[in-house]
Write a protein that holds these residues in place. Structure first.
Motif, short mmCIF file in Angstrom:
data_model
loop_
_atom_site.label_atom_id
_atom_site.label_comp_id
_atom_site.label_asym_id
_atom_site.label_seq_id
_atom_site.Cartn_x
_atom_site.Cartn_y
_atom_site.Cartn_z
N PRO A 1 3.10 4.56 13.06
CA PRO A 1 2.67 3.20 13.42
C PRO A 1 2.33 2.35 12.21
N ALA A 2 1.71 2.95 11.20
CA ALA A 2 1.36 2.22 9.98
C ALA A 2 2.62 1.84 9.19
N ARG B 1 0.85 -1.19 0.00
CA ARG B 1 0.00 0.00 0.00
C ARG B 1 0.89 1.24 0.00
N TRP C 1 -6.57 6.59 8.28
CA TRP C 1 -5.74 5.51 7.73
C TRP C 1 -5.84 4.29 8.64
N ASP C 2 -5.98 3.13 8.02
CA ASP C 2 -6.08 1.89 8.79
C ASP C 2 -5.19 0.83 8.17
N GLY C 3 -4.40 0.18 8.99
CA GLY C 3 -3.55 -0.90 8.49
C GLY C 3 -2.16 -0.41 8.12
N PRO C 4 -1.34 -1.32 7.61
CA PRO C 4 0.05 -0.97 7.32
C PRO C 4 0.17 -0.05 6.10
N LEU C 5 1.27 0.68 6.07
CA LEU C 5 1.61 1.55 4.94
C LEU C 5 3.05 1.24 4.54
N HIS C 6 3.24 0.77 3.31
CA HIS C 6 4.56 0.32 2.87
C HIS C 6 5.38 1.41 2.22
N ALA D 1 4.27 -1.01 11.03
CA ALA D 1 3.50 -2.25 10.83
C ALA D 1 3.80 -2.91 9.48
N ALA D 2 4.30 -2.13 8.53
CA ALA D 2 4.60 -2.68 7.20
C ALA D 2 5.85 -3.55 7.20
N LEU E 1 1.72 8.87 10.72
CA LEU E 1 1.59 7.55 10.07
C LEU E 1 2.68 6.57 10.50
#
Length: 314
Positions: free
Chosen positions: A145-146, A29, A100-105, A149-150, A143
């Protein structure tokens, strides 16, 4: 800066699609600020071509949706999304982060304004520094944390050779005591982009987040809307390429951003400055290529981070 400078098979003529060829981003993402026009849309197009889900973070959602439809039409990737983002408005930045929800690459901090007349935000901050640096700082920190998480995220800070015009003038960042100069203000904001990459990498590399900065090249886009033709002609003579022929297309201008965002050659690499799809060396006047030593100064990078945090808390 480094003894192991990154080199790649690409150059100033390479396009974003050439750089990303053979790279698979399915399941990844990405967010591209200013993704609705100029090199932003071509950066987003290349990431979508490689299979990523791409969010265009834009001030004008209508233009963003037009760009998204065009990207989908040319790549066949229908995972091209649009979200409102005004970097000069901290409430807008906070809303983007909250949604924003979930990982961000991949985060490409591409949006910006150049050499504008003197303007200020609601807080009284100089607009170019507020938009080009502080807004992106707040966005990226929000962002974080996102990105963590990636598990291997990359942040791309789009700077400019204009950083050679000015260091960050810590004693008067917002032109409260010195006369406003649109080019010094722009240059300072672009130096801040490079310094951000240095300090963010120092702080976040252990979490797998690496940040690099770059000079995209001279490209005629909406970025130059405040610049007259006479000034543009003068800029052409400074690009080092012998006149108008050196102006890059938007596809070429996006290439270094896409390289920094995706190339396996940059795995585990951060805090560096790239141009023409290569890691740059130090500037040697009168050339406009390379980086100013003050832009990669770790002490200035740490100071800017602290000043930015304090400014956003105020």
């Amino acid at each position: 800066m480094t003894n192991n400078r990154v080199t790649t098979p690409f150059n100033r003529d390479s396009t974003a699609l050439e750089v990303v060829r053979g790279i698979g981003l399915a399941g990844r993402r990405a967010v591209v600020t200013g993704g609705g026009s100029g090199i932003g849309v071509e950066t987003a197009r290349a990431l979508a071509e490689a299979g990523a889900e791409v969010t265009l973070a834009v001030r004008n959602p209508e233009a963003g949706h037009e760009a998204a439809a065009d990207i989908t039409a040319t790549t066949g990737n229908d995972r091209v999304l649009v979200a409102p983002l005004d970097l000069a408005d901290l409430n807008s930045v906070a809303a983007f982060v909250a949604n924003w929800d979930g990982p961000l690459h991949i985060l490409v901090n591409n949006a910006g304004i150049m050499a504008s007349p003197e303007m200020r935000t609601a807080q009284g901050w100089e607009m170019q520094f507020a938009t080009n640096h502080l807004g992106h700082f707040a966005l990226t920190v929000g962002l974080r944390p996102a990105l963590v998480a990636a598990e291997g995220a990359r942040v791309v800070a789009v700077s400019s050779a204009a950083h050679l015009r000015s260091p960050v003038v810590f004693d008067d960042i917002h032109f409260e005591r010195r006369p406003y100069d649109p080019w010094l203000a722009y240059g300072q904001s672009k130096t801040a982009n490079v310094l951000f990459a240095v300090e963010a990498t120092r702080r976040w590399a252990d979490d797998g987040v690496f940040v690099n900065s770059l000079m995209p090249g001279a490209i005629r886009t909406n970025l130059q809307r405040y610049i007259n033709e006479e000034e543009l002609a003068r800029m052409r003579t400074q690009t080092g390429g012998g006149g108008a022929s050196y102006w890059k297309t938007a596809e070429q201008g996006a290439a270094t951003s896409v390289l920094v965002a995706t190339s396996p050659l940059l795995d585990g690499v951060g805090g560096r400055y790239f141009e023409d799809c290569q890691e740059a060396g130090p500037n040697e006047p009168p050339s406009r290529a390379g980086y100013a030593p003050y832009a990669l100064d770790p002490e200035a990078a740490e100071r800017l981070w602290e000043v930015s945090e304090k400014t956003l808390r105020a």
